[in-house]
Design an enzyme around this catalytic site. Structure first.
Site, PDB file in Angstrom:
ATOM      1  N   ARG A  18       0.820  -1.222   0.000  1.00  0.00           N
ATOM      2  CA  ARG A  18       0.000   0.000   0.000  1.00  0.00           C
ATOM      3  C   ARG A  18       0.851   1.267   0.000  1.00  0.00           C
ATOM      4  O   ARG A  18       0.335   2.358  -0.235  1.00  0.00           O
ATOM      5  CB  ARG A  18      -0.928  -0.010   1.217  1.00  0.00           C
ATOM      6  CG  ARG A  18      -2.001  -1.112   1.153  1.00  0.00           C
ATOM      7  CD  ARG A  18      -2.712  -1.259   2.484  1.00  0.00           C
ATOM      8  NE  ARG A  18      -3.430  -0.043   2.847  1.00  0.00           N
ATOM      9  CZ  ARG A  18      -3.943   0.176   4.063  1.00  0.00           C
ATOM     10  NH1 ARG A  18      -3.779  -0.738   5.017  1.00  0.00           N
ATOM     11  NH2 ARG A  18      -4.587   1.297   4.321  1.00  0.00           N
ATOM     12  N   LYS A  25       8.945  -1.386   3.028  1.00  0.00           N
ATOM     13  CA  LYS A  25       8.217  -0.449   3.887  1.00  0.00           C
ATOM     14  C   LYS A  25       9.047   0.016   5.067  1.00  0.00           C
ATOM     15  O   LYS A  25       9.048   1.206   5.412  1.00  0.00           O
ATOM     16  CB  LYS A  25       6.920  -1.090   4.376  1.00  0.00           C
ATOM     17  CG  LYS A  25       6.114  -0.175   5.301  1.00  0.00           C
ATOM     18  CD  LYS A  25       4.723  -0.706   5.583  1.00  0.00           C
ATOM     19  CE  LYS A  25       4.719  -1.986   6.337  1.00  0.00           C
ATOM     20  NZ  LYS A  25       3.354  -2.363   6.792  1.00  0.00           N
ATOM     21  N   ASN A 227       1.261   2.017   7.015  1.00  0.00           N
ATOM     22  CA  ASN A 227       0.932   1.187   5.857  1.00  0.00           C
ATOM     23  C   ASN A 227       0.805   1.970   4.562  1.00  0.00           C
ATOM     24  O   ASN A 227       0.847   1.378   3.490  1.00  0.00           O
ATOM     25  CB  ASN A 227      -0.380   0.431   6.119  1.00  0.00           C
ATOM     26  CG  ASN A 227      -0.257  -0.553   7.262  1.00  0.00           C
ATOM     27  OD1 ASN A 227       0.511  -1.510   7.191  1.00  0.00           O
ATOM     28  ND2 ASN A 227      -0.977  -0.298   8.338  1.00  0.00           N
ATOM     29  N   LYS A 334      32.216  20.575   5.932  1.00  0.00           N
ATOM     30  CA  LYS A 334      32.112  19.126   5.764  1.00  0.00           C
ATOM     31  C   LYS A 334      33.383  18.465   6.266  1.00  0.00           C
ATOM     32  O   LYS A 334      34.488  18.829   5.844  1.00  0.00           O
ATOM     33  CB  LYS A 334      31.884  18.781   4.281  1.00  0.00           C
ATOM     34  CG  LYS A 334      31.561  17.307   4.004  1.00  0.00           C
ATOM     35  CD  LYS A 334      32.773  16.426   3.802  1.00  0.00           C
ATOM     36  CE  LYS A 334      33.541  16.781   2.537  1.00  0.00           C
ATOM     37  NZ  LYS A 334      34.691  15.810   2.331  1.00  0.00           N
TER      38      LYS A 334
END
Length: 447
Positions: A18, A25, A227, A334
């Protein structure tokens, strides 16, 4: 924590269809880190003997992320996604010989509170399920509780009308003794519509052999699972609101809290001041009394007490700012250490460098640190003065109390106390600009 110790299994095998993404996920970011990082941090805070992460979809990518987030955690593969019970079974070989309590977490459920996990770890019941009272129970599984504890978990589709009236719902999180887990999990069946092995069936199996099952109840917000992209956005908003509130509670000034974005591991000391539209990536520590002015981006850096950064500055990984350092507008740092009292006012890039205390860096200075293949380092001694628009071609060393003339390109080391000028000699042609412009205009008119 139980006297016999604790282990945590994190389920992170799902595809998350989804989400409409090629990315697993649990690797979608929340608070600057992958979702699974929240579960790993919660697990590690329990000080377990072992953490085992069950991977599946995108297993290699998830394993790499886990190794970076928590090098001591182990990953195992669930080659086929056959349910939560099947997933936990893949972790058992890694827990061979472990006899304490096992807590089962989910890689897409980031908000379970530490107090809740501590309660699960210390609960005396043989098996404990984490439940919540839902405002809208919807299709959650229901927890049926009596005076004898948790009787059973009933999935919505299997519940009768009376059971569906129950508002105590199942989060999926569970804790039980390792020996009980090993014995019961082999008894799980897959006689259901999905043909999967469900962890929830362990409750009935435990009760059948006379073990006590019980419920720890938490706030519904702790059980929020991710989800969809919309749920991820809602979770980000919830995370940021909590993180901002926690900082202000600890004595940090956020001048416009809603415009400040924090990472899971952001650390800011009391009496620090954070201006509007500041973004903190992972790995940032700001000490007490420092100030971050508007529109700055910080990641993987340390800002010491009394330092000021910005506006419109960028601190990248490896930036270390000492006490009372000033980094001004449109400055990028940096992998560089700036010692106490260094001033870098504006329009400058310092990469792969060490700048000694109380040095002044003029506008437009650049450490030319990359030759197309390798990075090289610039060192600048204390109390140096770097003139505006100086190009420091690394590797190069500027000595203590040394100076560079504005507009110089420095390719050789400068001794202590010396002035270095590396630029072409100016040549002035009287009247040539006027004659040149007139000729160009005539040429344009003739076209």
């Amino acid at each position: 924590m139980s006297e016999a110790g604790l282990a945590v299994v994190v389920l992170a095998a799902g595809q998350g269809s989804r989400m409409q993404s090629d990315l697993p996920k649990v690797l979608h970011r929340l608070g600057g880190v992958p979702l699974v990082g929240h579960a790993l941090r919660a697990a590690r805070n329990l000080q377990p003997e072992q953490i085992v992460v069950v991977t599946g979809h995108g297993a290699d990518a998830v394993a790499r992320a886990v190794a970076k987030l928590d090098p001591e955690a182990e990953t195992v593969l669930q080659a086929e996604q056959l349910g939560t019970g099947h997933a936990v079974r893949q972790a058992l070989p890694s827990l061979e010989g472990f006899e304490g309590r096992v807590i089962i977490l989910y890689g897409d459920t980031p908000f379970i509170a530490q107090d809740t996990l501590d309660e699960l770890a210390a609960h005396p019941a043989d098996l404990v399920v984490l439940g919540f009272e839902a405002d809208d129970p919807g299709r959650y599984g229901r927890l049926v509780v009596t005076d004898r504890g948790l009787e059973r978990i009933v999935e919505y589709k299997d519940a009768d009308a009376a059971t569906r009236e129950i508002v105590l719902c199942n989060s999926g999180v569970m804790a039980l003794q390792a020996d009980l887990l090993r014995r019961l999990i082999v008894g799980l069946g897959n006689d259901n519509a999905a043909g999967e092995y469900y962890l929830t069936d362990l409750v009935a199996l435990a009760r059948a052999e006379g073990r006590r099952a019980d419920v720890v109840i938490c706030d519904e917000a702790e059980t929020l699972g991710i989800n969809t992209r919309a749920e991820l956005a809602a979770a980000e908003a919830a995370f940021q609101a909590r993180a901002r509130a926690a900082l202000m509670e600890d004595g940090v000034t956020l001048t416009d809290p809603g415009s400040i974005f924090l990472a899971l591991d952001t650390v800011i000391g009391r009496d620090a001041v954070i201006g509007p539209n500041v973004v903190f990536g992972p790995g940032v520590t700001v000490e007490s009394g420092a100030e971050i002015l508007p529109f700055c981006h910080l990641e993987g850096c340390h800002v010491s007490e009394g330092a000021t950064v910005g506006p419109f500055a960028r601190l990248r990984p490896g930036a270390e700012l000492g006490t009372d350092v000033h980094v001004g507008n449109f400055v990028e740092i940096k992998n560089a250490v700036l010692d106490e009292g260094v001033k870098v006012g504006h329009l400058t890039y310092l990469g792969d460098a060490h700048v000694g205390e109380h040095t002044n860096i003029g506008a437009g200075t650049i450490t030319c640190n990359y030759d197309g293949v390798s990075k090289h380092r610039t060192t600048i001694g204390p109390r140096a003065f770097i003139g505006s628009d100086t190009m420091l071609v690394a590797p190069v060393h500027v000595g203590a109390d040394a100076m560079t003339g504005s507009g110089s390109t420095i390719t050789e080391d400068i001794p202590d106390g010396a002035l270095a000028i590396g630029r072409a000699r100016q040549v002035t042609k009287p009247g040539l600009a006027t004659r040149l412009m007139a000729a160009l205009r005539l040429k344009k008119e003739a076209r």
